[in-house]
Enzyme design. Structure first.
Site, PDB file in Angstrom:
ATOM      1  N   GLU A 192     -10.355   8.636   5.498  1.00 22.13           N
ATOM      2  CA  GLU A 192     -10.305   7.263   5.010  1.00 22.13           C
ATOM      3  C   GLU A 192     -11.163   7.039   3.771  1.00 22.13           C
ATOM      4  OE1 GLU A 192      -8.295   4.876   6.136  1.00 22.13           O
ATOM      5  OE2 GLU A 192      -7.441   6.372   7.462  1.00 22.13           O
TER       6      GLU A 192
ATOM      7  N   LYS B 228     -16.361   4.289   4.822  1.00 17.89           N
ATOM      8  CA  LYS B 228     -15.330   4.363   5.852  1.00 17.89           C
ATOM      9  C   LYS B 228     -15.486   5.644   6.662  1.00 17.89           C
ATOM     10  CE  LYS B 228     -11.470   1.614   4.102  1.00 17.89           C
ATOM     11  NZ  LYS B 228     -10.039   1.654   3.720  1.00 17.89           N
TER      12      LYS B 228
ATOM     13  N   GLU C   6     -13.915   5.036  -0.920  1.00 24.55           N
ATOM     14  CA  GLU C   6     -14.748   4.123  -0.130  1.00 24.55           C
ATOM     15  C   GLU C   6     -15.601   4.952   0.824  1.00 24.55           C
ATOM     16  OE1 GLU C   6     -12.797   0.216   0.929  1.00 24.55           O
ATOM     17  OE2 GLU C   6     -10.990   1.421   0.614  1.00 24.55           O
TER      18      GLU C   6
ATOM     19  N   GLU D 138       0.854  -1.195   0.000  1.00 29.01           N
ATOM     20  CA  GLU D 138       0.000   0.000   0.000  1.00 29.01           C
ATOM     21  C   GLU D 138       0.883   1.234   0.000  1.00 29.01           C
ATOM     22  OE1 GLU D 138      -2.777   0.339   3.225  1.00 29.01           O
ATOM     23  OE2 GLU D 138      -3.578  -1.682   2.964  1.00 29.01           O
TER      24      GLU D 138
END
Length: 334
Positions: free
Chosen positions: A315, A310, A307, A259
Site C-alpha cells: 500500500e 500505510k 504513502e 482509481e
C-alpha cells in the site's frame, strides 16, 4: 523540498487535455511536499484533475484559480451524520465547498469502496450512502451548484458477481437493495458512477491472468467475447461493468475511473518497470475507450505520491512520485 524543474520536465511531459487524466492525492505520509509544492507539480506537468479523499484543508488556497479539476471526498465515517441530517450536509458543503472559493470542483465522492459484503471495514456505512448522496446534492442545489458539481460514490469490482466474459458482467443480486437507490440517484441527477478499477489486483489474485494482459502488452486478442476482442484486462473489466449496468436498466450511466494504477514494490508483479509500463499504457489507452464503449474515459491514477504511513508495504508504493516529490519513473502524458 527542492524541485529540479529541468529534470522533472524531462521525465514528465505535458498531459493531452482531451485525455482527462488526473491523479489521486493520498496524504498518508510524513514527508510529503507542502500543499503549495503539490499544486505546483500538478501545474508543472499540466495534470488536469486531482482526487482527494477528504476535505481540502490547506489545499484550498493553492488550488484557487488553478483550474485543476477537483474530486473531493466525503470520508466514510462522516456519512452517518450527513445521511441523517440535511443541516449536517449543508454544513459540510459550506465548510468544504463554499469556503474554498475559486476552486474548480467537479465531483464529490460520497464514500469510497463501501459495499455491504466488503471486509475492508466500510460495510457498516452501506445504509447511509444513498441518503447522504441526496443530502449533499440537495445542499449543492440550495447554493445553485447542483448542475455544476456532480455527486457520486466510488465502487470497486467486488460489486459484480460475474465479470467473465465481459458480456456476462452482473451486479451481485444480493446487493440489489444497496445499489438500486444509488443507481436511481445517478440516473435522476445525470451523474457518473465512480469506479476504482485495478487490473493489478485481478492479476495478483488470479493464476489465470497473464502479466502482459494486465499491462496492456499482449500482442493479440486474449479474450474473444462475441463481436468484441479483448487485448487487455482493463477493457474487459470496464466492459463487464458496463454490461452489468445495462442489465439493470442503467446503461446510460457514464463511468469515471476514480482509481487505477500499478505498485512499484511490495507483492506479486510489482516493480518500477511494470508500473511504468502499465501507467504509460493506461494513459494512452483511455483516450480510445473500450471495445464496447469507444471514447475518452476520465481516469485518475493512484497515486500521486508514495504513502509511507500505510501498511502493508504494497500500500505504500503506488506513487508516480516518491513521497518527497521526486519522480519515480518517466511518464509520458502526450
Amino acid at each position: 523540498m527542492v524541485i529540479t524543474v529541468l529534470v522533472l520536465g524531462l521525465l514528465f511531459s505535458s498531459l493531452d487535455t482531451t485525455a482527462a487524466i488526473g491523479t489521486c492525492l493520498g496524504l498518508n505520509a510524513n514527508n510529503l511536499p507542502s500543499y503549495q509544492q503539490m499544486v505546483a507539480q500538478y501545474k508543472q506537468y499540466n495534470i488536469q484533475n486531482l482526487r482527494t479523499y477528504n476535505y481540502l484543508g490547506g489545499l484550498c488556497q493553492p488550488l484557487a484559480g488553478s483550474n485543476i479539476g477537483v474530486m473531493v471526498g466525503v470520508a466514510n465515517p462522516d456519512l452517518p451524520g450527513i445521511a441523517q441530517s440535511q443541516d449536517t450536509a449543508n454544513a459540510w458543503v459550506q465548510n468544504n465547498i463554499i469556503n474554498c472559493p475559486n476552486v474548480n470542483f467537479k465531483y464529490i465522492a460520497v464514500g469510497n469502496e463501501i459495499r455491504p459484503t466488503n471486509n475492508n471495514g466500510a460495510a457498516q456505512y452501506s445504509q447511509y450512502v444513498g441518503p447522504a448522496l441526496w443530502n449533499i446534492h440537495n445542499a449543492l442545489n440550495q447554493r445553485g451548484l447542483g448542475n455544476q458539481i456532480k455527486v457520486s460514490t466510488a465502487w470497486e469490482m467486488g460489486m459484480l458477481s460475474n465479470s467473465n466474459p465481459p458480456s456476462a458482467g452482473q451486479l451481485d443480486p444480493q446487493l440489489s437493495s444497496y445499489y438500486t437507490p444509488i443507481i436511481q440517484f445517478l440516473q435522476q441527477t445525470n451523474s457518473p458512477l465512480l469506479l476504482n478499477c485495478y487490473p493489478y489486483f485481478s492479476y495478483k489474485y488470479s493464476d489465470q491472468i497473464s502479466l502482459p494482459y494486465a499491462l496492456f502488452t499482449s500482442p493479440g486478442t486474449v479474450v474473444q467475447d462475441g463481436q468484441y476482442g479483448y487485448q487487455n484486462l482493463f477493457d474487459a473489466m470496464m466492459d463487464a461493468f458496463y454490461s452489468a449496468l445495462e442489465k439493470v436498466g442503467a446503461g446510460s450511466i457514464n463511468i469515471v475511473v476514480s482509481e487505477s494504477g500499478w505498485p512499484t514494490a511490495g507483492d506479486k508483479g510489482t516493480s518500477i518497470d511494470n508500473a511504468r509500463t502499465c501507467n504509460n499504457n493506461l494513459i494512452q489507452h483511455v483516450k480510445k475507450g473500450t471495445p464496447k464503449r469507444p471514447g475518452n474515459i476520465e481516469t485518475y491514477i493512484f497515486d500521486m505520491y508514495d504513502e509511507n504511513l500505510k501498511s502493508p508495504a504494497l500500500e505504500q508504493n503506488w506513487g508516480l512520485f516518491y513521497s518527497n516529490g521526486a519522480p519515480k519513473y518517466p511518464v509520458n502524458f502526450n
